[in-house]
Design a protein around this motif. Structure first.
Motif, PDB file in Angstrom:
ATOM      1  N   VAL A 182      72.117 -54.266  13.383  1.00 12.79           N
ATOM      2  CA  VAL A 182      72.565 -53.056  12.690  1.00 12.79           C
ATOM      3  C   VAL A 182      71.826 -51.829  13.208  1.00 12.79           C
TER       4      VAL A 182
ATOM      5  N   VAL B 102      72.979 -47.893  13.760  1.00 13.71           N
ATOM      6  CA  VAL B 102      72.329 -46.806  13.024  1.00 13.71           C
ATOM      7  C   VAL B 102      71.673 -45.820  13.979  1.00 13.71           C
ATOM      8  N   LEU B 103      70.883 -46.354  14.909  1.00 16.29           N
ATOM      9  CA  LEU B 103      70.175 -45.459  15.822  1.00 16.29           C
ATOM     10  C   LEU B 103      71.153 -44.764  16.756  1.00 16.29           C
TER      11      LEU B 103
ATOM     12  N   TRP C 221      72.583 -41.940  14.813  1.00 16.91           N
ATOM     13  CA  TRP C 221      71.590 -40.913  14.494  1.00 16.91           C
ATOM     14  C   TRP C 221      71.211 -40.115  15.740  1.00 16.91           C
TER      15      TRP C 221
ATOM     16  N   LEU D 219      76.750 -39.414  12.792  1.00 15.81           N
ATOM     17  CA  LEU D 219      75.807 -39.673  11.710  1.00 15.81           C
ATOM     18  C   LEU D 219      76.537 -40.251  10.500  1.00 15.81           C
TER      19      LEU D 219
ATOM     20  N   SER E 108      77.382 -43.831  11.127  1.00 15.27           N
ATOM     21  CA  SER E 108      76.296 -44.799  11.045  1.00 15.27           C
ATOM     22  C   SER E 108      75.795 -44.943   9.621  1.00 15.27           C
ATOM     23  N   VAL E 109      75.834 -43.868   8.836  1.00 14.52           N
ATOM     24  CA  VAL E 109      75.434 -43.993   7.428  1.00 14.52           C
ATOM     25  C   VAL E 109      76.388 -44.935   6.704  1.00 14.52           C
TER      26      VAL E 109
ATOM     27  N   THR F 158      75.724 -48.537   7.778  1.00 14.49           N
ATOM     28  CA  THR F 158      74.535 -49.127   7.157  1.00 14.49           C
ATOM     29  C   THR F 158      74.849 -49.571   5.743  1.00 14.49           C
ATOM     30  N   ALA F 159      75.430 -48.653   4.966  1.00 16.07           N
ATOM     31  CA  ALA F 159      75.729 -48.979   3.573  1.00 16.07           C
ATOM     32  C   ALA F 159      76.646 -50.190   3.511  1.00 16.07           C
TER      33      ALA F 159
END
Lengths: 445, 297
Positions: free
Chosen positions: A149, A153-154, A157, A165, A168-169, A172-173
C-alpha cells in the motif's frame, strides 16, 4: 484446547521441503517470478477479450492469433513512451513508489502452493510445488500486502498534485477498511484449520473445501478482495470521471507500467490466496477427485486444478467489472464498515463459540454442524439485507417558522421548524431563478 | 551475561546487512525535515527489525510487527500527515511553555529507569527460540498470552475499545434534518424542469479549455450553464472571440453555411492569439471582454 492446537501444528507446515537444496530453491524462485509476469500478460489479454464479449464487442483481434500479440505492442508502447518526471515532485519517493508496489506484489506468490508433492524429472528429488512455507505464511501475505500500500500512498503523495493525493488518500482508507474484513474472513479459516501455513490449510481441505464449510467467509473474502485490489466496482482511487487516474495521474511510461503491473499481479495474488484458502488449493474438484483412486490429486496434475481455480476467480473479477457500476465513495465505505464488518464479526463469534464447545466439553460436534451453520448464516444475511420497499414517509406538516433569538441566543431549527427567510438570502433566490431559466426559455419558444 | 547460543554465519550475514539499513532508517527519522519522510523511515526501521526477528527464529513476531506497525499504525500516521499538509516540516514554536525542557527531563528519566532495568536484570541460560516455543512459534506466543498474561491482554483490549468508543463519540454528529437522497433530488429536478444531468464542463476543446468559456452543444448553441455561476454573476464569462461569428449569433449551424465558415475561422484564429489560456478570474473584467453578446450583466 491449547494442547490440541499445538498438536495440530506441531511441526508447523505439512509440505516437505527436506530435499530442497539451494539450486532447487533458486530455480523455484525464478520460475515463480516468470510465471507471475507471464500471467500478467495473459491476464491483460484475457480481461480485454472477456470484457469485450461481455459488452458485445470482439476485442483485440488484429495482431497475432486471437489478438495475442496486441499485448506485446501495448507493452512496447509503454516502454518507449517518453518518461515524464514531475519537476516539483519529491524525487526519491516519486521514483521508489512504483518499485515498492511491484516488489510487494511479487513477494506474495512465494508462499502459495501451486501444486502438491512432485518428483523433479530425471532426478530422485521430491519437492512440493511451492517456493516456501512457514507456520505464519498467511500472515506474511497480509504483511506484504500492507507494505504494498505504501507504493500507492507515497506515489500519490510525492506527485504533488491534487488528483494524485486524493487518489492515494482514498486508496489508503479503502485498503485499511477492506483489509479488516479480509483479515477476519481469514481468521475463520485459521480457527477451523488450526494453522496459518498455506500447505497445511490445503491439506485440511481434503474432505470439504472451506469455501463450502465457511461460506460466509468466502462471500466476505470475494468482496474484500475486489476492494483490496481497487478494481471495479470499487476502483474509486482511480475513478476516471472523478480523479483522472487517481494516484497514477502524474506517472507515465515505465513508472506507470509498474503500477499497472502491480495491480494485475495483485489480482492474481488475491485469486491465488482465495483458491488456496477456500477452494481447496491444488486439490481436484469433487467428482474428479474420485477418478482412479484420486490420482488426479497427485503429481503435476495438481497445477491444472490450481490454475483452473485461480483463472476462474480472475474471470469473476472481469465479470464483476463488466456487470456492476462503480460505487459512490460513501456507499462503498458504508458497505465496508456497516455491512461487511458486523457480518464478519458476528460470524467469528459464532464460529469461535462452536469451536470452544467442541474443545472444552465432552460432546463432539457432528461434521455437518459448521457447514449447516454457515449456510444458515448465508440465508440469514440474505434475509436481513433483502431490499424492502420502504413505506413513503409521512409528509411533515407545514414547518413552523421560529424566532431563533427568542431566548436571547441563537438556536438552530429542530426538525419541523424553519428559520424566517434571511435578509441576505438573495443569492439563493438568484440561483433558483437560474435553475428555472431553461424551463422558461422553453416555454417562450 | 550468559550467552549459550552462538550466531550462525547466516544470521551474522543477515545482521550485518540489515543492521546498517536499520541504523540508516533510524537516523533518517531523526534528521529528515519532512514529516512524511520521517514516517517512511520509521517504516524502513520496522521492516528491518522484522527481518531480524524472522532470522532469529520467531517469524510470528516479525510478521505481526509488519502487519500491525507498518501496515496499520504507520499507515494511519502517513494518512493524517498527508491530510494535514503536503509540505509540513517541523515547527520549533513551543505550544506549551517550557515543554521542551519538560520533554528533555522526562526523556532522561525514562532513560534512567530503562537502563536500571536493563543493567539489573539477569539472563538465564539462553535455549533459543525453537526450543522455547516447541517448534510452534505462533502457538507458543498464544499459549503465553492467554495463560500467564491473560489479564494484561484483557486490560489492553479494554483500553483499545475505550479509545475506539472515544473516537466514535467525538466524531459523532446528530443530523438535524434528513439527508436528501439521490432519488429525491432527481424528483425535484424533474418536477421543476431543471437539468437532470450534471452541467456540461466549460470550455470547447477545439479552442479554449478555460473555466470562463462556455461549452457548445451539438447544434452549435452556447450552453451558458457550463460556466460556473460565480463567474456568470461577476460578468466574467469569456466573450468567445475565438469562436466563429455565426456560432455567437446562434442562427444556423456552421455545416449548413460553407461559404461563411472560412472567414469566420480566420477571424477566430486572429482573435484567439491574445485570449488563449485561462484568465485571472479574480481581477476586474476588461471592458473589451464584457462587450460580447453572451455576457450577463
Amino acid at each position: 484446547m491449547i494442547a490440541s492446537v499445538l498438536a495440530v501444528g506441531a511441526d508447523g507446515v505439512v509440505a516437505d521441503f527436506s530435499q530442497d537444496n539451494g539450486w532447487i530453491v533458486a530455480a523455484k524462485a525464478v520460475l515463480v517470478l516468470i510465471c507471475a509476469l507471464v500471467s500478467v500478460i495473459i491476464a491483460i489479454w484475457f480481461e480485454r477479450k472477456v470484457i469485450a464479449r461481455l459488452q458485445q464487442r470482439i476485442g483485440p483481434n488484429v495482431r497475432g492469433p486471437m489478438g495475442l500479440l496486441q499485448l506485446v505492442y501495448d507493452a512496447m508502447k509503454l516502454l518507449l513512451k517518453e518518461d515524464i518526471n514531475v519537476s516539483r515532485a519529491d524525487k526519491l519517493t516519486y521514483i521508489v513508489a512504483p518499485g515498492i508496489s511491484v516488489a510487494a506484489s511479487l513477494m506474495v506468490f512465494a508462499v502459495i502452493p501451486i501444486g502438491g508433492q512432485v518428483k523433479i524429472p530425471f532426478t530422485d528429488i521430491s519437492t512440493p510445488l511451492q517456493l516456501t512455507d512457514f507456520p505464519v505464511a498467511v500472515l506474511y501475505i497480509l504483511a506484504v500486502t500492507a507494505v504494498g500500500v505504501y507504493g500507492i500512498v507515497l506515489g500519490g503523495w510525492s506527485s504533488r498534485a491534487t488528483y494524485s493525493l486524493l487518489g492515494s488518500v482514498r486508496s489508503t482508507a479503502q485498503i485499511i477498511s477492506y483489509e479488516l474484513v479480509m483479515g477476519m474472513s481469514l481468521v475463520t479459516v485459521f480457527i477451523m484449520s488450526g494453522s496459518m501455513s498455506t500447505s497445511s490449510i490445503v491439506t485440511a481441505q481434503t474432505d470439504l473445501w472451506y469455501g463450502v464449510m465457511l461460506a460466509p467467509s468466502l462471500f466476505l473474502y470475494i468482496i474484500a478482495m475486489i476492494g483490496e485490489t481497487n478494481r471495479l466496482p470499487f476502483d474509486l482511487p482511480e475513478a476516471e470521471g472523478e480523479l483522472v487516474a487517481g494516484y497514477m495521474t502524474e506517472y507515465s511510461s515505465m513508472k506507470f507500467a509498474w503500477f499497472f503491473l502491480a495491480e494485475y499481479i495483485n489480482m492474481l495474488n488475491v485469486s491465488a490466496v482465495c483458491t488456496t484458502l477456500f477452494l481447496g488449493g491444488w486439490r481436484a474438484p469433487w467428482p474428479l477427485s474420485w477418478i482412479g483412486d484420486g490420482f488426479l490429486n497427485t503429481g503435476y496434475w495438481t497445477i491444472l486444478w490450481f490454475l483452473a481455480k485461480t483463472w476462474f476467480l480472475m474471470f469473476v473479477f472481469v465479470w464483476v467489472r463488466g456487470t456492476v457500476v462503480r460505487f459512490r465513495y460513501d456507499q462503498f465505505m458504508r458497505l465496508g464498515w456497516k455491512g461487511l464488518l458486523p457480518v464478519a464479526l458476528s460470524w467469528i463469534v459464532i464460529l469461535t463459540s462452536v469451536r470452544a464447545f467442541d474443545e472444552f466439553t465432552d460432546r463432539r460436534l457432528e461434521s455437518w454442524t459448521v457447514p449447516a451453520l454457515s449456510w444458515g448464516m448465508i440465508v440469514f444475511i440474505i434475509a436481513w439485507y433483502w431490499p424492502v420497499r420502504k413505506e413513503p414517509e409521512e409528509v411533515p406538516e407545514e414547518p413552523v417558522v421560529i424566532d431563533a433569538f427568542a431566548k436571547g441566543f441563537p438556536v438552530p431549527p429542530l426538525p419541523g421548524q424553519v428559520l424566517p427567510p434571511s435578509p441576505r438570502a438573495q443569492r439563493v433566490s438568484v440561483s433558483v431563478a437560474e435553475e428555472l431559466e431553461p424551463l422558461q426559455s422553453k416555454e417562450e419558444q | 551475561m550468559n550467552n549459550g547460543l552462538m550466531m550462525t554465519t547466516a544470521e551474522q550475514f543477515l545482521f550485518w546487512i540489515i543492521g546498517p539499513i536499520i541504523v540508516l532508517g533510524a537516523s533518517a527519522l531523526l534528521f529528515s525535515k519532512r514529516a512524511v519522510l520521517t514516517a517512511c523511515s520509521v517504516m524502513v526501521t520496522m521492516v528491518g527489525l522484522a527481518f531480524l526477528y524472522v532470522g532469529l527464529g520467531s517469524p510470528f513476531l516479525g510478521i505481526v510487527q509488519v502487519v500491525v506497525y507498518t501496515g496499520a499504525i504507520m499507515m494511519l500516521f502517513v494518512f493524517v500527515l498527508m491530510l494535514v499538509g503536503v509540505d509540513v516540516s517541523d515547527s520549533f514554536i513551543e505550544t506549551i511553555r517550557g515543554q521542551r525542557w519538560a520533554g528533555v527531563l522526562l526523556g532522561l528519566g525514562l532513560l534512567v529507569v530503562l537502563s536500571g532495568a536493563v543493567f539489573r536484570s539477569t539472563f538465564t541460560f539462553a535455549i533459543g527460540t525453537d526450543a522455547a516455543s516447541n517448534g510452534n512459534n505462533a502457538g507458543a506466543v498464544a499459549h503465553l498470552l492467554f495463560s500467564d498474561f491473560a489479564f494484561t491482554l484483557e486490560i489492553t483490549g479494554c483500553l483499545l475499545i475505550i479509545a475506539a468508543m472515544g473516537a466514535v463519540i467525538l466524531t459523532h454528529r446528530v443530523r438535524l434534518t434528513r439527508p436528501i437522497t439521490q432519488g429525491e433530488m432527481m424528483e425535484i429536478r424533474t418536477k421543476r424542469g431543471m437539468r437532470l444531468t450534471p452541467p456540461p464542463a466549460p470550455g470547447n476543446y477545439a479552442r479554449h479549455n478555460a473555466a470562463d468559456v462556455p461549452a457548445i452543444d451539438a447544434r452549435g448553441k452556447i450552453i451558458e450553464d457550463s460556466v460556473p455561476s460565480a463567474l456568470r454573476m461577476r460578468g466574467q464569462v469569456h466573450n468567445l472571440r475565438g469562436l466563429p461569428q455565426d456560432l455567437l449569433e446562434d442562427k444556423v449551424p456552421p455545416t449548413r453555411r460553407p461559404d461563411a465558415a472560412a472567414p469566420a475561422i480566420e477571424a477566430g484564429t486572429a482573435g484567439s492569439s491574445d485570449s488563449a489560456g485561462p484568465r485571472d478570474t479574480g481581477g476586474p473584467p476588461e471592458p473589451g471582454d464584457t462587450a460580447g453578446p453572451e455576457v450577463k450583466p
